[in-house]
Design a protein around this motif. Structure first.
Motif, PDB file in Angstrom:
ATOM      1  N   CYS A 147      43.910  32.501  25.990  1.00 13.57           N
ATOM      2  CA  CYS A 147      43.273  32.020  27.210  1.00 13.57           C
ATOM      3  C   CYS A 147      43.455  32.988  28.369  1.00 13.57           C
ATOM      4  O   CYS A 147      44.429  33.747  28.417  1.00 13.57           O
ATOM      5  CB  CYS A 147      43.842  30.661  27.603  1.00 13.57           C
ATOM      6  SG  CYS A 147      43.635  29.382  26.346  1.00 13.57           S
ATOM      7  N   ALA A 148      42.513  32.927  29.298  1.00 16.57           N
ATOM      8  CA  ALA A 148      42.593  33.695  30.538  1.00 16.57           C
ATOM      9  C   ALA A 148      41.991  32.857  31.648  1.00 16.57           C
ATOM     10  O   ALA A 148      41.008  32.131  31.438  1.00 16.57           O
ATOM     11  CB  ALA A 148      41.860  35.019  30.409  1.00 16.57           C
ATOM     12  N   VAL A 149      42.577  32.933  32.837  1.00 21.61           N
ATOM     13  CA  VAL A 149      42.116  32.176  33.997  1.00 21.61           C
ATOM     14  C   VAL A 149      41.305  33.083  34.899  1.00 21.61           C
ATOM     15  O   VAL A 149      41.757  34.174  35.275  1.00 21.61           O
ATOM     16  CB  VAL A 149      43.304  31.593  34.793  1.00 21.61           C
ATOM     17  CG1 VAL A 149      42.804  30.779  35.983  1.00 21.61           C
ATOM     18  CG2 VAL A 149      44.168  30.715  33.886  1.00 21.61           C
ATOM     19  N   LEU A 150      40.102  32.644  35.238  1.00 25.92           N
ATOM     20  CA  LEU A 150      39.257  33.377  36.166  1.00 25.92           C
ATOM     21  C   LEU A 150      38.605  32.367  37.103  1.00 25.92           C
ATOM     22  O   LEU A 150      37.809  31.534  36.669  1.00 25.92           O
ATOM     23  CB  LEU A 150      38.182  34.183  35.434  1.00 25.92           C
ATOM     24  CG  LEU A 150      37.262  35.039  36.318  1.00 25.92           C
ATOM     25  CD1 LEU A 150      38.084  36.087  37.075  1.00 25.92           C
ATOM     26  CD2 LEU A 150      36.194  35.720  35.476  1.00 25.92           C
ATOM     27  N   GLY A 151      38.976  32.414  38.381  1.00 24.47           N
ATOM     28  CA  GLY A 151      38.489  31.412  39.323  1.00 24.47           C
ATOM     29  C   GLY A 151      39.041  30.045  38.955  1.00 24.47           C
ATOM     30  O   GLY A 151      40.239  29.882  38.749  1.00 24.47           O
ATOM     31  N   ASP A 152      38.159  29.068  38.848  1.00 29.36           N
ATOM     32  CA  ASP A 152      38.561  27.714  38.477  1.00 29.36           C
ATOM     33  C   ASP A 152      38.222  27.386  37.033  1.00 29.36           C
ATOM     34  O   ASP A 152      38.028  26.228  36.670  1.00 29.36           O
ATOM     35  CB  ASP A 152      37.893  26.688  39.406  1.00 29.36           C
ATOM     36  CG  ASP A 152      38.566  26.634  40.777  1.00 29.36           C
ATOM     37  OD1 ASP A 152      39.765  26.947  40.849  1.00 29.36           O
ATOM     38  OD2 ASP A 152      37.889  26.297  41.753  1.00 29.36           O
ATOM     39  N   ARG A 153      38.144  28.407  36.199  1.00 26.28           N
ATOM     40  CA  ARG A 153      37.873  28.179  34.788  1.00 26.28           C
ATOM     41  C   ARG A 153      38.904  28.894  33.915  1.00 26.28           C
ATOM     42  O   ARG A 153      39.354  29.990  34.239  1.00 26.28           O
ATOM     43  CB  ARG A 153      36.471  28.656  34.403  1.00 26.28           C
ATOM     44  CG  ARG A 153      35.373  27.783  34.987  1.00 26.28           C
ATOM     45  CD  ARG A 153      34.016  28.113  34.413  1.00 26.28           C
ATOM     46  NE  ARG A 153      32.985  27.305  35.065  1.00 26.28           N
ATOM     47  CZ  ARG A 153      31.694  27.379  34.769  1.00 26.28           C
ATOM     48  NH1 ARG A 153      31.278  28.233  33.855  1.00 26.28           N
ATOM     49  NH2 ARG A 153      30.816  26.612  35.409  1.00 26.28           N
ATOM     50  N   PHE A 192      41.978  39.099  29.197  1.00 31.94           N
ATOM     51  CA  PHE A 192      42.799  39.257  30.392  1.00 31.94           C
ATOM     52  C   PHE A 192      41.884  39.505  31.579  1.00 31.94           C
ATOM     53  O   PHE A 192      40.724  39.903  31.425  1.00 31.94           O
ATOM     54  CB  PHE A 192      43.806  40.404  30.240  1.00 31.94           C
ATOM     55  CG  PHE A 192      43.175  41.764  30.075  1.00 31.94           C
ATOM     56  CD1 PHE A 192      42.942  42.572  31.181  1.00 31.94           C
ATOM     57  CD2 PHE A 192      42.816  42.225  28.821  1.00 31.94           C
ATOM     58  CE1 PHE A 192      42.357  43.818  31.032  1.00 31.94           C
ATOM     59  CE2 PHE A 192      42.226  43.476  28.658  1.00 31.94           C
ATOM     60  CZ  PHE A 192      41.998  44.276  29.775  1.00 31.94           C
ATOM     61  N   VAL A 193      42.402  39.244  32.754  1.00 31.87           N
ATOM     62  CA  VAL A 193      41.658  39.442  33.995  1.00 31.87           C
ATOM     63  C   VAL A 193      42.213  40.672  34.691  1.00 31.87           C
ATOM     64  O   VAL A 193      43.418  40.773  34.929  1.00 31.87           O
ATOM     65  CB  VAL A 193      41.765  38.210  34.912  1.00 31.87           C
ATOM     66  CG1 VAL A 193      41.075  38.479  36.244  1.00 31.87           C
ATOM     67  CG2 VAL A 193      41.150  36.990  34.231  1.00 31.87           C
ATOM     68  N   LEU A 194      41.329  41.603  35.028  1.00 28.95           N
ATOM     69  CA  LEU A 194      41.719  42.819  35.731  1.00 28.95           C
ATOM     70  C   LEU A 194      41.252  42.697  37.178  1.00 28.95           C
ATOM     71  O   LEU A 194      40.056  42.678  37.451  1.00 28.95           O
ATOM     72  CB  LEU A 194      41.083  44.046  35.059  1.00 28.95           C
ATOM     73  CG  LEU A 194      41.369  45.400  35.718  1.00 28.95           C
ATOM     74  CD1 LEU A 194      42.870  45.692  35.686  1.00 28.95           C
ATOM     75  CD2 LEU A 194      40.593  46.505  35.010  1.00 28.95           C
ATOM     76  N   SER A 195      42.187  42.583  38.088  1.00 29.61           N
ATOM     77  CA  SER A 195      41.879  42.472  39.509  1.00 29.61           C
ATOM     78  C   SER A 195      42.061  43.831  40.174  1.00 29.61           C
ATOM     79  O   SER A 195      43.171  44.355  40.231  1.00 29.61           O
ATOM     80  CB  SER A 195      42.789  41.435  40.177  1.00 29.61           C
ATOM     81  OG  SER A 195      42.582  40.154  39.613  1.00 29.61           O
ATOM     82  N   LEU A 196      40.962  44.378  40.674  1.00 37.90           N
ATOM     83  CA  LEU A 196      40.997  45.692  41.298  1.00 37.90           C
ATOM     84  C   LEU A 196      40.982  45.554  42.815  1.00 37.90           C
ATOM     85  O   LEU A 196      40.397  44.609  43.353  1.00 37.90           O
ATOM     86  CB  LEU A 196      39.791  46.517  40.848  1.00 37.90           C
ATOM     87  CG  LEU A 196      39.659  46.743  39.339  1.00 37.90           C
ATOM     88  CD1 LEU A 196      38.371  47.488  39.032  1.00 37.90           C
ATOM     89  CD2 LEU A 196      40.859  47.502  38.807  1.00 37.90           C
ATOM     90  N   PRO A 197      41.623  46.464  43.525  1.00 33.36           N
ATOM     91  CA  PRO A 197      41.627  46.404  44.998  1.00 33.36           C
ATOM     92  C   PRO A 197      40.222  46.607  45.542  1.00 33.36           C
ATOM     93  O   PRO A 197      39.417  47.346  44.978  1.00 33.36           O
ATOM     94  CB  PRO A 197      42.568  47.538  45.405  1.00 33.36           C
ATOM     95  CG  PRO A 197      42.547  48.479  44.241  1.00 33.36           C
ATOM     96  CD  PRO A 197      42.396  47.625  43.016  1.00 33.36           C
ATOM     97  N   GLN A 198      39.931  45.956  46.648  1.00 35.29           N
ATOM     98  CA  GLN A 198      38.617  46.064  47.267  1.00 35.29           C
ATOM     99  C   GLN A 198      38.547  47.326  48.116  1.00 35.29           C
ATOM    100  O   GLN A 198      38.455  47.284  49.338  1.00 35.29           O
ATOM    101  CB  GLN A 198      38.359  44.817  48.131  1.00 35.29           C
ATOM    102  CG  GLN A 198      38.360  43.520  47.348  1.00 35.29           C
ATOM    103  CD  GLN A 198      37.204  43.447  46.366  1.00 35.29           C
ATOM    104  OE1 GLN A 198      36.109  43.884  46.660  1.00 35.29           O
ATOM    105  NE2 GLN A 198      37.456  42.889  45.201  1.00 35.29           N
ATOM    106  N   ASN A 199      38.570  48.475  47.458  1.00 35.12           N
ATOM    107  CA  ASN A 199      38.526  49.759  48.149  1.00 35.12           C
ATOM    108  C   ASN A 199      37.125  50.356  48.051  1.00 35.12           C
ATOM    109  O   ASN A 199      36.449  50.227  47.037  1.00 35.12           O
ATOM    110  CB  ASN A 199      39.515  50.749  47.534  1.00 35.12           C
ATOM    111  CG  ASN A 199      40.948  50.309  47.756  1.00 35.12           C
ATOM    112  OD1 ASN A 199      41.243  49.661  48.766  1.00 35.12           O
ATOM    113  ND2 ASN A 199      41.826  50.648  46.840  1.00 35.12           N
ATOM    114  N   THR A 200      36.705  51.017  49.081  1.00 31.66           N
ATOM    115  CA  THR A 200      35.436  51.724  49.073  1.00 31.66           C
ATOM    116  C   THR A 200      35.723  53.191  48.817  1.00 31.66           C
ATOM    117  O   THR A 200      36.435  53.836  49.588  1.00 31.66           O
ATOM    118  CB  THR A 200      34.698  51.559  50.409  1.00 31.66           C
ATOM    119  OG1 THR A 200      34.448  50.172  50.624  1.00 31.66           O
ATOM    120  CG2 THR A 200      33.383  52.321  50.390  1.00 31.66           C
TER     121      THR A 200
END
Length: 216
Positions: A147-153, A192-200
């Motif tokens: 399992c992996a959690v993304l948002g509310d799912r 898995f969920v990969l969260s990347l920084p919000q960089n430009t």
């Protein structure tokens, strides 16, 4: 490789920037890795009589939770601040645990019932410290899933299909339609969920701007 070497079926869980290696190989030991110092250290071992094999583990609100496998219906909680383990209320399930994740102060334990051909979900509140009513969903086969959690799912993925467990303030439950499995999938899938920084990122004044977004 930590001080104890590599053992079968240990679980790795990140808590507040630290990595915990729990059980495996019929061991009671628990070790913690600090990536800043590049150092492993021992922490409080699992309680006597609760060695963990084929177990599941997750982090919730800065604490570590372990259940399933050789622990069966037991749920253990580790408090890093006090370096202590605590026995939580027992789970009613006697089935094989498939995975365990956490979301919004709740620990979700997913179990597979091969006889009834279904997956069941048991929810533990880390605030009031009780098990809450769960849900079930029929399975076409008993393939293991992760399992992996993304948002509310919560996405439950195996080679056959992907189940979606939706969590909201009104309640929680499986969505009626399953998603297809990844094409050409083999072996046991580990989402898995990969969260990347919000960089430009801009290489030069005339280049295109690229912004990274979280993805699964």
């Amino acid at each position: 490789k930590n001080q104890l070497g590599v053992f079968h079926s240990l679980r790795l869980v990140g808590v507040d920037g630290l990595l915990y290696a729990v059980g495996g190989g019929c061991l009671l030991s628990v070790e913690r890795y600090d990536p800043r110092a590049d150092r492993w250290s021992h922490v409080a071992p699992l309680p006597k009589g609760s060695f963990a094999v084929a177990h599941e583990a997750t982090a919730c609100d800065g604490q570590l939770f372990v259940s399933g496998g050789s622990l069966f219906y037991r749920l253990l909680r580790y408090d890093p601040r006090r370096d202590e383990w605590e026995e939580c209320p027992f789970n009613e399930s006697r089935r094989r645990s498939a995975d365990m994740v956490a979301h919004r102060g709740l620990v979700y334990r997913f179990d597979v019932d091969r006889e009834r051909a279904e997956v069941s979900v048991h929810r533990y509140s880390t605030v009031v410290k009780v098990w809450l009513e769960g849900a079930t969903f029929p399975l076409e086969n008993a393939l293991p899933f992760r399992c992996a959690v993304l948002g509310d799912r919560i996405y439950c993925v195996n080679r056959s299909r992907t189940l979606q467990f939706h969590v909201s303030e009104e309640g929680a439950g499986f969505l009626p339609e399953a998603l297809p499995a990844p094409a050409g999938a083999r072996g046991n899938l580990v989402p898995f969920v990969l969260s990347l920084p919000q960089n430009t990122l801009t290489s030069d004044p005339g280049s295109q701007t690229v912004t990274s977004d979280p993805g699964i």
